[in-house]
Design a protein around this motif. Structure first.
Motif, short mmCIF file in Angstrom:
data_model
loop_
_atom_site.label_atom_id
_atom_site.label_comp_id
_atom_site.label_asym_id
_atom_site.label_seq_id
_atom_site.Cartn_x
_atom_site.Cartn_y
_atom_site.Cartn_z
N GLN A 34 -15.78 7.56 -5.76
CA GLN A 34 -15.02 6.76 -6.70
C GLN A 34 -14.58 5.48 -6.01
N VAL A 35 -14.82 4.35 -6.65
CA VAL A 35 -14.44 3.06 -6.10
C VAL A 35 -12.97 2.80 -6.37
N GLN A 36 -12.26 2.41 -5.34
CA GLN A 36 -10.85 2.01 -5.50
C GLN A 36 -10.65 0.66 -4.86
N LEU A 37 -9.93 -0.19 -5.59
CA LEU A 37 -9.56 -1.51 -5.10
C LEU A 37 -8.04 -1.60 -5.13
N VAL A 38 -7.43 -1.92 -4.01
CA VAL A 38 -5.97 -1.98 -3.93
C VAL A 38 -5.55 -3.36 -3.44
N GLU A 39 -4.89 -4.10 -4.34
CA GLU A 39 -4.41 -5.44 -4.00
C GLU A 39 -3.01 -5.37 -3.41
N SER A 40 -2.70 -6.36 -2.61
CA SER A 40 -1.35 -6.52 -2.07
C SER A 40 -1.14 -7.99 -1.72
N GLY A 41 0.13 -8.33 -1.48
CA GLY A 41 0.43 -9.68 -1.02
C GLY A 41 1.05 -10.60 -2.04
N LEU A 44 0.61 -18.08 -0.28
CA LEU A 44 0.54 -16.62 -0.25
C LEU A 44 -0.88 -16.23 0.14
N ARG A 45 -1.00 -15.06 0.74
CA ARG A 45 -2.32 -14.50 1.00
C ARG A 45 -2.40 -13.12 0.36
N LEU A 46 -3.34 -13.00 -0.56
CA LEU A 46 -3.59 -11.72 -1.21
C LEU A 46 -4.68 -10.97 -0.45
N SER A 47 -4.54 -9.65 -0.45
CA SER A 47 -5.54 -8.79 0.17
C SER A 47 -6.03 -7.77 -0.84
N CYS A 48 -7.26 -7.38 -0.71
CA CYS A 48 -7.83 -6.35 -1.56
C CYS A 48 -8.62 -5.40 -0.66
N ALA A 49 -8.09 -4.20 -0.51
CA ALA A 49 -8.76 -3.19 0.29
C ALA A 49 -9.65 -2.35 -0.62
N ALA A 50 -10.91 -2.24 -0.24
CA ALA A 50 -11.89 -1.55 -1.08
C ALA A 50 -12.37 -0.26 -0.43
N TYR A 61 -9.92 -11.30 0.97
CA TYR A 61 -8.66 -12.03 0.96
C TYR A 61 -8.73 -13.23 0.03
N LEU A 62 -7.56 -13.64 -0.42
CA LEU A 62 -7.44 -14.90 -1.16
C LEU A 62 -6.24 -15.65 -0.59
N GLN A 63 -6.54 -16.68 0.18
CA GLN A 63 -5.49 -17.54 0.73
C GLN A 63 -5.18 -18.61 -0.30
N MET A 64 -3.93 -18.67 -0.72
CA MET A 64 -3.52 -19.60 -1.77
C MET A 64 -2.49 -20.56 -1.19
N ASN A 65 -2.84 -21.84 -1.17
CA ASN A 65 -1.96 -22.88 -0.67
C ASN A 65 -1.60 -23.86 -1.78
N SER A 66 -0.57 -24.63 -1.54
CA SER A 66 -0.14 -25.65 -2.51
C SER A 66 0.00 -25.05 -3.91
N LEU A 67 0.66 -23.94 -3.97
CA LEU A 67 0.78 -23.22 -5.24
C LEU A 67 1.57 -24.00 -6.27
N TYR A 95 -15.30 -2.59 -11.71
CA TYR A 95 -14.12 -1.96 -11.13
C TYR A 95 -13.05 -3.02 -10.86
N TRP A 96 -11.81 -2.65 -11.18
CA TRP A 96 -10.68 -3.56 -11.02
C TRP A 96 -9.57 -2.87 -10.23
N GLY A 97 -8.85 -3.67 -9.49
CA GLY A 97 -7.65 -3.16 -8.87
C GLY A 97 -6.52 -3.11 -9.89
N GLN A 98 -5.36 -2.67 -9.42
CA GLN A 98 -4.21 -2.54 -10.32
C GLN A 98 -3.52 -3.88 -10.56
N GLY A 99 -3.85 -4.86 -9.76
CA GLY A 99 -3.26 -6.18 -9.92
C GLY A 99 -2.03 -6.39 -9.07
N THR A 100 -1.79 -7.63 -8.69
CA THR A 100 -0.59 -7.99 -7.95
C THR A 100 -0.01 -9.26 -8.58
N GLN A 101 1.28 -9.26 -8.81
CA GLN A 101 1.94 -10.36 -9.50
C GLN A 101 2.21 -11.51 -8.53
#
Length: 119
Positions: free
Chosen positions: A1-8, A18-24, A79-85, A108-114
């Protein structure tokens, strides 16, 4: 089963980063294209950035020059590095992968991070 877990995700002021991470949990992670999407209240989910198995990247026009997508195949993480938000970047951010097996396509989608950008 594929799982994607976002954080950050979190609350950040305009101009911040901010830097978002997604562990697969995905075997042969390095062979798949990975994407980051976002969905703001009342809007459709949209592609933000993607990175192919070969390392090529693609960005939405609204984030070009500010966001950078990368992957670490030793950690099965993208990862998603987000600058100048900006306040317009406020959304729930989702990690995505599409698998095709015997002509059957599965998304497949992760649960999302706000991510909230506000002063």
């Amino acid at each position: 089963q594929v799982q994607l877990v976002e954080s950050g995700g979190g609350l950040v002021q305009p101009g911040g980063s901010l830097r978002l991470s997604c562990a697969a949990s995905l075997s042969s992670f390095s062979t798949y294209d990975m994407g980051w999407y976002r969905q703001a209240p009342g809007k459709q989910r949209e592609l933000v950035a993607e990175i192919t198995s070969a390392g090529s990247t693609n960005y939405a026009d609204s984030v070009k020059g500010r966001f950078t997508v990368s992957r670490d195949t030793t950690k099965n993480t993208v990862y998603l590095q987000m600058n100048s938000l900006k306040p317009d970047d406020t959304a729930v951010y989702y990690c995505h992968v599409q698998l095709v097996f015997r002509h059957i396509v599965n998304d497949y989608w992760g649960q999302g991070t706000q991510v909230t950008v506000s002063s």
